[in-house]
Design a protein around this motif. Structure first.
Motif, PDB file in Angstrom:
ATOM      1  N   GLN A 285     -25.382 -37.289  -2.110  1.00  0.00           N
ATOM      2  CA  GLN A 285     -25.168 -37.344  -0.888  1.00  0.00           C
ATOM      3  C   GLN A 285     -26.342 -36.172  -0.044  1.00  0.00           C
ATOM      4  O   GLN A 285     -26.698 -35.328   0.773  1.00  0.00           O
ATOM      5  N   ASP A 286     -26.679 -35.561  -1.202  1.00  0.00           N
ATOM      6  CA  ASP A 286     -28.143 -33.988  -1.303  1.00  0.00           C
ATOM      7  C   ASP A 286     -27.430 -33.613  -0.171  1.00  0.00           C
ATOM      8  O   ASP A 286     -27.823 -32.281   0.714  1.00  0.00           O
ATOM      9  N   ILE A 287     -25.777 -32.996  -1.056  1.00  0.00           N
ATOM     10  CA  ILE A 287     -25.589 -32.345  -0.305  1.00  0.00           C
ATOM     11  C   ILE A 287     -25.332 -31.131  -1.761  1.00  0.00           C
ATOM     12  O   ILE A 287     -24.417 -31.227  -2.536  1.00  0.00           O
ATOM     13  N   LYS A 288     -25.517 -29.883  -1.593  1.00  0.00           N
ATOM     14  CA  LYS A 288     -25.838 -28.957  -2.272  1.00  0.00           C
ATOM     15  C   LYS A 288     -25.002 -28.310  -2.491  1.00  0.00           C
ATOM     16  O   LYS A 288     -23.813 -28.330  -1.571  1.00  0.00           O
ATOM     17  N   HIS A 289     -23.861 -27.279  -3.449  1.00  0.00           N
ATOM     18  CA  HIS A 289     -22.580 -27.375  -3.822  1.00  0.00           C
ATOM     19  C   HIS A 289     -22.734 -26.569  -5.197  1.00  0.00           C
ATOM     20  O   HIS A 289     -23.881 -25.996  -5.828  1.00  0.00           O
ATOM     21  N   THR A 290     -21.540 -25.732  -5.228  1.00  0.00           N
ATOM     22  CA  THR A 290     -21.147 -24.980  -6.422  1.00  0.00           C
ATOM     23  C   THR A 290     -20.463 -25.290  -6.971  1.00  0.00           C
ATOM     24  O   THR A 290     -19.129 -25.110  -6.554  1.00  0.00           O
ATOM     25  N   ALA A 291     -20.097 -25.889  -8.586  1.00  0.00           N
ATOM     26  CA  ALA A 291     -18.861 -26.211  -8.865  1.00  0.00           C
ATOM     27  C   ALA A 291     -18.767 -25.198 -10.333  1.00  0.00           C
ATOM     28  O   ALA A 291     -19.262 -24.420 -11.071  1.00  0.00           O
ATOM     29  N   TYR A 292     -17.340 -24.315 -10.117  1.00  0.00           N
ATOM     30  CA  TYR A 292     -16.582 -24.028 -11.485  1.00  0.00           C
ATOM     31  C   TYR A 292     -15.182 -24.771 -11.950  1.00  0.00           C
ATOM     32  O   TYR A 292     -14.894 -25.685 -11.415  1.00  0.00           O
ATOM     33  N   VAL A 293     -15.448 -24.231 -12.815  1.00  0.00           N
ATOM     34  CA  VAL A 293     -13.986 -24.354 -14.262  1.00  0.00           C
ATOM     35  C   VAL A 293     -13.739 -22.925 -13.977  1.00  0.00           C
ATOM     36  O   VAL A 293     -13.638 -22.355 -14.831  1.00  0.00           O
ATOM     37  N   LEU A 294     -12.008 -22.783 -12.727  1.00  0.00           N
ATOM     38  CA  LEU A 294     -11.387 -21.845 -13.249  1.00  0.00           C
ATOM     39  C   LEU A 294     -10.233 -21.973 -13.696  1.00  0.00           C
ATOM     40  O   LEU A 294      -9.566 -22.640 -13.990  1.00  0.00           O
ATOM     41  N   LYS A 295      -9.365 -20.857 -14.704  1.00  0.00           N
ATOM     42  CA  LYS A 295      -7.832 -20.702 -15.207  1.00  0.00           C
ATOM     43  C   LYS A 295      -7.583 -19.545 -13.886  1.00  0.00           C
ATOM     44  O   LYS A 295      -8.072 -19.537 -12.654  1.00  0.00           O
ATOM     45  N   SER A 296      -5.906 -20.129 -13.528  1.00  0.00           N
ATOM     46  CA  SER A 296      -5.298 -18.918 -12.172  1.00  0.00           C
ATOM     47  C   SER A 296      -5.358 -17.693 -13.120  1.00  0.00           C
ATOM     48  O   SER A 296      -5.633 -17.037 -14.498  1.00  0.00           O
ATOM     49  N   ASP A 297      -5.472 -16.910 -12.019  1.00  0.00           N
ATOM     50  CA  ASP A 297      -5.451 -15.189 -11.948  1.00  0.00           C
ATOM     51  C   ASP A 297      -3.868 -15.020 -12.423  1.00  0.00           C
ATOM     52  O   ASP A 297      -3.349 -15.665 -11.537  1.00  0.00           O
ATOM     53  N   VAL A 298      -3.728 -14.068 -13.564  1.00  0.00           N
ATOM     54  CA  VAL A 298      -2.132 -14.123 -13.345  1.00  0.00           C
ATOM     55  C   VAL A 298      -1.545 -12.716 -13.268  1.00  0.00           C
ATOM     56  O   VAL A 298      -0.209 -12.552 -13.596  1.00  0.00           O
ATOM     57  N   ILE A 299      -2.362 -11.950 -13.275  1.00  0.00           N
ATOM     58  CA  ILE A 299      -2.678 -10.029 -12.568  1.00  0.00           C
ATOM     59  C   ILE A 299      -2.178 -10.167 -10.836  1.00  0.00           C
ATOM     60  O   ILE A 299      -1.184  -9.112 -10.158  1.00  0.00           O
ATOM     61  N   GLY A 300      -3.155 -10.310 -10.151  1.00  0.00           N
ATOM     62  CA  GLY A 300      -3.575 -10.351  -8.991  1.00  0.00           C
ATOM     63  C   GLY A 300      -4.325  -9.226  -8.873  1.00  0.00           C
ATOM     64  O   GLY A 300      -4.732  -8.643  -9.567  1.00  0.00           O
ATOM     65  N   ALA A 301      -4.679  -8.718  -7.341  1.00  0.00           N
ATOM     66  CA  ALA A 301      -5.137  -7.256  -7.226  1.00  0.00           C
ATOM     67  C   ALA A 301      -5.379  -6.242  -8.352  1.00  0.00           C
ATOM     68  O   ALA A 301      -3.648  -5.929  -8.318  1.00  0.00           O
ATOM     69  N   LYS A 302      -6.278  -5.281  -8.667  1.00  0.00           N
ATOM     70  CA  LYS A 302      -6.287  -4.486  -9.474  1.00  0.00           C
ATOM     71  C   LYS A 302      -7.051  -3.027  -8.650  1.00  0.00           C
ATOM     72  O   LYS A 302      -8.285  -3.326  -8.808  1.00  0.00           O
ATOM     73  N   VAL A 303      -6.682  -2.033  -9.353  1.00  0.00           N
ATOM     74  CA  VAL A 303      -7.553  -0.641  -9.314  1.00  0.00           C
ATOM     75  C   VAL A 303      -8.536  -1.294 -10.551  1.00  0.00           C
ATOM     76  O   VAL A 303      -7.612  -1.232 -11.649  1.00  0.00           O
ATOM     77  N   ILE A 304      -9.274  -1.314 -10.512  1.00  0.00           N
ATOM     78  CA  ILE A 304     -10.068  -1.598 -12.181  1.00  0.00           C
ATOM     79  C   ILE A 304     -10.885   0.028 -12.783  1.00  0.00           C
ATOM     80  O   ILE A 304     -11.235   0.053 -13.725  1.00  0.00           O
ATOM     81  N   SER A 305     -10.982   0.987 -11.607  1.00  0.00           N
ATOM     82  CA  SER A 305     -11.630   1.890 -12.076  1.00  0.00           C
ATOM     83  C   SER A 305     -11.714   3.256 -11.078  1.00  0.00           C
ATOM     84  O   SER A 305     -11.321   2.694  -9.786  1.00  0.00           O
ATOM     85  N   ARG A 306     -11.609   4.596 -11.523  1.00  0.00           N
ATOM     86  CA  ARG A 306     -11.820   5.321 -10.329  1.00  0.00           C
ATOM     87  C   ARG A 306     -11.873   6.555 -10.710  1.00  0.00           C
ATOM     88  O   ARG A 306     -12.100   6.480 -11.859  1.00  0.00           O
ATOM     89  N   THR A 307     -12.554   7.587 -10.175  1.00  0.00           N
ATOM     90  CA  THR A 307     -12.552   9.322 -10.501  1.00  0.00           C
ATOM     91  C   THR A 307     -12.446  10.125  -9.464  1.00  0.00           C
ATOM     92  O   THR A 307     -12.905  10.039  -8.730  1.00  0.00           O
TER      93      THR A 307
END
Length: 308
Positions: A285-307
């Motif tokens: 139908q000429d509708i632009k889109h983005t497709a993903y194959v994803l797994k569930s995140d099992v940790i949630g939000a987190k700090v990944i670096s700090r100085t």
């Protein structure tokens, strides 16, 4: 320079019949970095990724990241710390994948890393719910996995259900904007009693099937009477995309959040084929889109670096 970087997962709210109480964390992330400036008296921003051009022209005083940081400082009774925020968005905004929730949770996590007595995840969830208005996006964003949550301004009660490892999610995001506010206007004021009773059965079956790992039940459990029949009218080709997913072996498919994203629950072996078939419907139908194959995140939000 003192910096903190956090990542927050995308979320798929409602999960079919779990309107405003179920949410699923996905392995797609927004990343937020805070650079402390002792002399600053407000927050400044750099935006990258999805929606960067739109966000750059919005009133920064209303930005959810900075507002969430301020809310946390206020909640713990500490003087706000200001500086520069870099928002790197990998989650399409206004598409039903919880991008606004990532901003709230990201801001809370950034500020929480700066205070003397950080809040617990339960306390962060209550604060996030207070800002968001309902917990089905913020709970999985903070805690990961599949969350069932409800609450009020004072407290949120939630459970976390581990998503079976073999379950993947085919996620297709058409370039169709559906704001949460507009999607709510499509909902009816009342619903038939029998349909409400059926929804109790669907959501009970969904949760119990996740716990028992009987995923074949999802073809029944992902049905809904509360929001999907009304919101799918806002999304082009919605029924056709659902049918394409089922034809390629998905257990079931539904609207992610308020849309326009559509999500199919699949065994990981067929997830790529399902995502391609769903995308092909939009392409036809000429509708632009983005497709993903994803797994569930099992940790949630987190700090990944700090100085600091």
């Amino acid at each position: 320079m003192k910096t903190i970087t956090v990542q927050v997962p995308a979320t798929s709210a409602n999960c079919g019949p779990g309107f405003d109480c179920l949410g699923l964390a996905l392995q797609l992330y927004n990343v937020f970095t805070f650079e402390l400036n002792e002399e600053a008296t407000s927050y400044s921003y750099t935006f990258k990724g999805f929606g960067a051009d739109i966000l750059a022209h919005e009133d920064t005083s209303r930005n959810l990241i900075g507002r969430a940081m301020y809310e946390l400082f206020y909640a713990v009774g500490e003087k706000p710390k200001f500086g520069h925020i870099i928002s790197d968005s990998n989650i399409p905004p206004s598409r039903g994948l919880g991008s606004s929730s990532t901003a709230i949770v990201g801001g809370l996590l950034l500020a929480n890393a700066l205070v003397e007595k950080p809040l617990s995840k339960k306390e962060l969830l209550t604060l996030a719910h207070r800002m968001e208005g309902h917990p089905d996006n913020v709970a999985p964003a903070i805690l990961g996995n599949l969350c069932c949550a409800l609450g009020n301004d004072r407290e949120v009660v939630n459970t976390v259900i581990t998503v079976p490892e073999e379950l993947s999610f085919a996620v297709v995001v058409p370039e169709v904007l559906v704001s949460t506010e507009y999607a709510r206007t499509a909902l009816p004021y009342t619903i038939d009693f029998k349909e409400a009773v059926a929804n109790i059965g669907y959501v009970s079956l969904l949760i119990s099937s996740m716990v028992t790992r009987d995923l074949t039940n999802l073809q029944w459990a992902l049905q809904d009477n509360l929001h999907v029949p009304y919101r799918k009218k806002l999304i082009p080709c919605c029924d056709e995309v659902f049918s394409a997913a089922i034809d390629k072996g998905a257990y079931g498919a539904t609207i992610s959040g308020s849309g326009s994203t559509l999500i199919a629950y699949c065994h990981h072996e067929v997830a790529l084929d399902v995502a391609e078939a769903m995308g092909d419907v939009f392409s036809s139908q000429d509708i632009k889109h983005t497709a993903y194959v994803l797994k569930s995140d099992v940790i949630g939000a987190k700090v990944i670096s700090r100085t600091l």
